[in-house]
Design an enzyme around this catalytic site. Structure first.
Site, PDB file in Angstrom:
ATOM      1  CG  ASP A 177      47.328  41.659  33.244  1.00 41.76           C
ATOM      2  OD1 ASP A 177      46.529  41.182  32.288  1.00 41.76           O
ATOM      3  OD2 ASP A 177      47.858  42.833  33.564  1.00 41.76           O
ATOM      4  CG  HIS A 223      43.607  45.002  35.269  1.00 42.73           C
ATOM      5  ND1 HIS A 223      44.566  44.892  36.371  1.00 42.73           N
ATOM      6  CD2 HIS A 223      44.466  45.047  34.048  1.00 42.73           C
ATOM      7  CE1 HIS A 223      46.046  44.917  36.086  1.00 42.73           C
ATOM      8  NE2 HIS A 223      45.797  44.989  34.543  1.00 42.73           N
ATOM      9  CG  ASP A 225      46.053  47.090  31.637  1.00 43.25           C
ATOM     10  OD1 ASP A 225      47.026  46.808  32.393  1.00 43.25           O
ATOM     11  OD2 ASP A 225      45.037  46.622  31.256  1.00 43.25           O
ATOM     12  CG  MET A 267      52.425  47.836  32.319  1.00 43.30           C
ATOM     13  SD  MET A 267      51.166  47.265  31.067  1.00 43.30           S
ATOM     14  CE  MET A 267      49.885  48.000  31.516  1.00 43.30           C
ATOM     15  CG  MET A 319      50.228  50.618  28.605  1.00 50.22           C
ATOM     16  SD  MET A 319      49.996  49.552  27.001  1.00 50.22           S
ATOM     17  CE  MET A 319      49.150  48.376  27.765  1.00 50.22           C
ATOM     18  CB  SER A 345      42.208  44.224  31.335  1.00 47.36           C
ATOM     19  OG  SER A 345      42.982  45.260  30.809  1.00 47.36           O
ATOM     20  CG  MET A 383      53.225  41.521  33.629  1.00 46.57           C
ATOM     21  SD  MET A 383      51.449  42.191  33.526  1.00 46.57           S
ATOM     22  CE  MET A 383      50.882  41.700  31.849  1.00 46.57           C
ATOM     23  CG  HIS A 435      49.374  46.519  35.235  1.00 49.01           C
ATOM     24  ND1 HIS A 435      49.108  45.732  34.320  1.00 49.01           N
ATOM     25  CD2 HIS A 435      50.461  46.798  35.467  1.00 49.01           C
ATOM     26  CE1 HIS A 435      50.251  45.081  33.864  1.00 49.01           C
ATOM     27  NE2 HIS A 435      51.114  45.633  34.685  1.00 49.01           N
TER      28      HIS A 435
HETATM   29  C1  DX5 Z   1      48.705  43.911  28.985  1.00 49.75           C
HETATM   30  C2  DX5 Z   1      47.769  44.486  30.087  1.00 49.75           C
HETATM   31  C3  DX5 Z   1      46.661  43.546  30.275  1.00 49.75           C
HETATM   32  C4  DX5 Z   1      45.728  43.601  29.050  1.00 49.75           C
HETATM   33  C5  DX5 Z   1      45.399  41.941  29.155  1.00 49.75           C
HETATM   34  O1  DX5 Z   1      50.168  44.870  29.083  1.00 49.75           O
HETATM   35  O2  DX5 Z   1      48.653  44.608  31.170  1.00 49.75           O
HETATM   36  O3  DX5 Z   1      45.969  43.809  31.267  1.00 49.75           O
HETATM   37  O4  DX5 Z   1      44.792  44.165  28.923  1.00 49.75           O
HETATM   38  O5  DX5 Z   1      44.822  41.658  27.958  1.00 49.75           O
HETATM   39  P1  DX5 Z   1      44.405  40.242  27.255  1.00 49.75           P
HETATM   40  O6  DX5 Z   1      43.359  39.655  28.593  1.00 49.75           O
HETATM   41  O7  DX5 Z   1      43.638  40.461  26.114  1.00 49.75           O
HETATM   42  O8  DX5 Z   1      45.677  39.351  27.236  1.00 49.75           O
HETATM   43 ZN    ZN Z   2      47.454  44.773  33.162  1.00 50.90          ZN
END
Ligand code: DX5
Ligand code: ZN
Length: 216
Positions: A175, A33, A35, A68, A37, A8, A137, A66
């Site tokens: 994840d 990956h 993320d 969010m 947000m 990620s 998650m 991903h």
């Molecule tokens: C959290 C993200 C993850 C995050 C995971 O909201 O969706 O993808 O980057 O990070 P680690 O592996 O550090 O928990």
């Molecule tokens: Zn993620």
């Protein structure tokens, strides 16, 4: 199926993004990956489409995006234009999930539905046949580096049973809080793809760490 590893980018060094992506290119990672947000669906803001667009031409691994964010269906064209291979939308953010999944596929991407830790897998009963992947998650979304929620292992096993019971071969991605120990248990429970953020990018040797996750 041999399992996949998706580091990620959230945990990468943003001042050296090109170097980080080049490291991913050289590595045994299967996907990258990413993320996104919005500060509304989750209590944090990460990065958006300009970063995806900047990464796409230099990244040789498929992008696992991903989202969010609320109303992710509004951004299907942008995510497709940014070159995403997989578009993950949250169950909790989609009122018309069936329509959204169809639109993602029509835009040429693979479609995944994501569940927050408290969202029961039973809610997938009437959508599972339409998605390529379910992203579970194993932390509350919004931040990297959080503690793994133990219940996720059992949830993964139940989801695997549900998928096999329906005669499907839907992938399960997990994840949050993934390391060698939690990763091994998730794979034993039936996970197909492991996302790992801080465990990879904070490692003194990320290439070796990715290889070790791949060898689990
Ligand atoms: C959290 C993200 C993850 C995050 C995971 O909201 O969706 O993808 O980057 O990070 P680690 O592996 O550090 O928990
Ligand atoms: Zn993620």
């Amino acid at each position: 199926m041999e399992h996949k590893i998706a580091p990620s980018l959230l945990a990468a060094d943003f001042l050296n993004l090109q170097k980080e992506v080049e490291m991913i290119n050289k590595s045994d990672a299967d996907w990258l990956h990413m993320d996104v947000m919005d500060g509304v669906f989750v209590p944090n803001i990460s990065f958006g489409f300009p970063v995806l667009e900047a990464v796409k031409p230099i990244c040789r691994k498929p992008l696992d995006v991903h989202l969010m964010i609320v109303e992710p269906q509004k951004f299907i064209p942008e995510v497709a234009a940014a070159g995403a291979y997989m578009m993950n939308v949250h169950y909790e953010a989609c009122i018309h999930l069936h329509r959204t999944i169809a639109a993602i596929k029509e835009a040429g991407m693979k479609a995944a539905v994501t569940l927050n830790p408290h969202t029961p897998i039973l809610l997938l009963e009437d959508i599972l046949q339409d998605v390529d992947m379910v992203l579970l998650m194993s932390v509350n979304p919004g931040y990297g580096g959080q503690k793994f929620i133990e219940h996720s292992v059992e949830k993964t096993a139940r989801l695997k049973d549900m998928i096999l019971g329906k005669g499907l071969n839907t992938w399960i991605e997990v994840d949050g809080g993934v390391n060698m120990e939690t990763g091994k248990r998730l794979l034993d429970a039936g996970a197909d793809v492991l996302v790992a953020g801080s465990f990879v990018f904070r490692s003194p040797n990320p290439l070796k760490t990715i290889r070790e996750l791949k060898d689990l």
